[in-house]
Design an enzyme around this catalytic site. Sequence first.
Site, PDB file in Angstrom:
ATOM      1  N   HIS A  83     -51.727 -31.519  40.844  1.00  0.00           N
ATOM      2  CA  HIS A  83     -50.645 -32.107  41.630  1.00  0.00           C
ATOM      3  C   HIS A  83     -49.497 -31.128  41.792  1.00  0.00           C
ATOM      4  O   HIS A  83     -49.385 -30.146  41.072  1.00  0.00           O
ATOM      5  CB  HIS A  83     -50.130 -33.422  41.014  1.00  0.00           C
ATOM      6  CG  HIS A  83     -49.499 -33.291  39.670  1.00  0.00           C
ATOM      7  ND1 HIS A  83     -50.206 -33.459  38.492  1.00  0.00           N
ATOM      8  CD2 HIS A  83     -48.220 -33.030  39.300  1.00  0.00           C
ATOM      9  CE1 HIS A  83     -49.392 -33.293  37.469  1.00  0.00           C
ATOM     10  NE2 HIS A  83     -48.180 -33.038  37.921  1.00  0.00           N
ATOM     11  N   HIS A 128     -42.564 -28.619  39.778  1.00  0.00           N
ATOM     12  CA  HIS A 128     -43.630 -27.852  39.129  1.00  0.00           C
ATOM     13  C   HIS A 128     -44.962 -28.059  39.841  1.00  0.00           C
ATOM     14  O   HIS A 128     -45.089 -28.949  40.661  1.00  0.00           O
ATOM     15  CB  HIS A 128     -43.759 -28.201  37.642  1.00  0.00           C
ATOM     16  CG  HIS A 128     -44.262 -29.586  37.354  1.00  0.00           C
ATOM     17  ND1 HIS A 128     -43.427 -30.658  37.174  1.00  0.00           N
ATOM     18  CD2 HIS A 128     -45.525 -30.084  37.210  1.00  0.00           C
ATOM     19  CE1 HIS A 128     -44.140 -31.747  36.922  1.00  0.00           C
ATOM     20  NE2 HIS A 128     -45.426 -31.420  36.941  1.00  0.00           N
ATOM     21  N   GLU A 184     -47.543 -26.618  34.854  1.00  0.00           N
ATOM     22  CA  GLU A 184     -48.110 -27.593  33.920  1.00  0.00           C
ATOM     23  C   GLU A 184     -49.615 -27.366  33.892  1.00  0.00           C
ATOM     24  O   GLU A 184     -50.236 -27.166  34.933  1.00  0.00           O
ATOM     25  CB  GLU A 184     -47.813 -29.018  34.388  1.00  0.00           C
ATOM     26  CG  GLU A 184     -48.408 -30.092  33.490  1.00  0.00           C
ATOM     27  CD  GLU A 184     -48.151 -31.512  33.992  1.00  0.00           C
ATOM     28  OE1 GLU A 184     -48.388 -32.448  33.209  1.00  0.00           O
ATOM     29  OE2 GLU A 184     -47.730 -31.683  35.151  1.00  0.00           O
TER      30      GLU A 184
END
Length: 134
Positions: free
Chosen positions: A7, A79, A130
């Site tokens: 994502h 992010h 991440e």
Amino acid sequence: MIGRLNHVAIAVPDLEAASEQYRNALGAKVGAPQDEPDHGVTVVFIELPNTKIELLYPLGDDSPINGFLEKNPAGGIHHVCYEVEDIIAARDHLKATGARVLGSGEPKIGAHGKPVLFLHPKDFNGCLVELEQV
């Protein structure tokens, strides 16, 4: 080592308005808000055919998103999240190459119920990264 893009996370100053914009203007499938107290955020996932968009909103005064929104009052990309098969092996490899893992260095459970780690943006061209174990 990294797999698919899981994502892209966007910090937003108004979670309801942002959700409605994706739902109404873009015709996206928008999930329900979910609080993530361990990460200090409320998230909404927007499902796309090939990935997801994660809307981030502060959960409490100590939320890490508060500082981001102070610097970027209109919101913005916060992010990117990549999938990895083995988060511990990925962490150890990254540390060996000089990358900094944020926090304690131990994975936390993320919004998808899977272990996640964050990597310092200064080590990745200004982008907070991440990693999520799949």
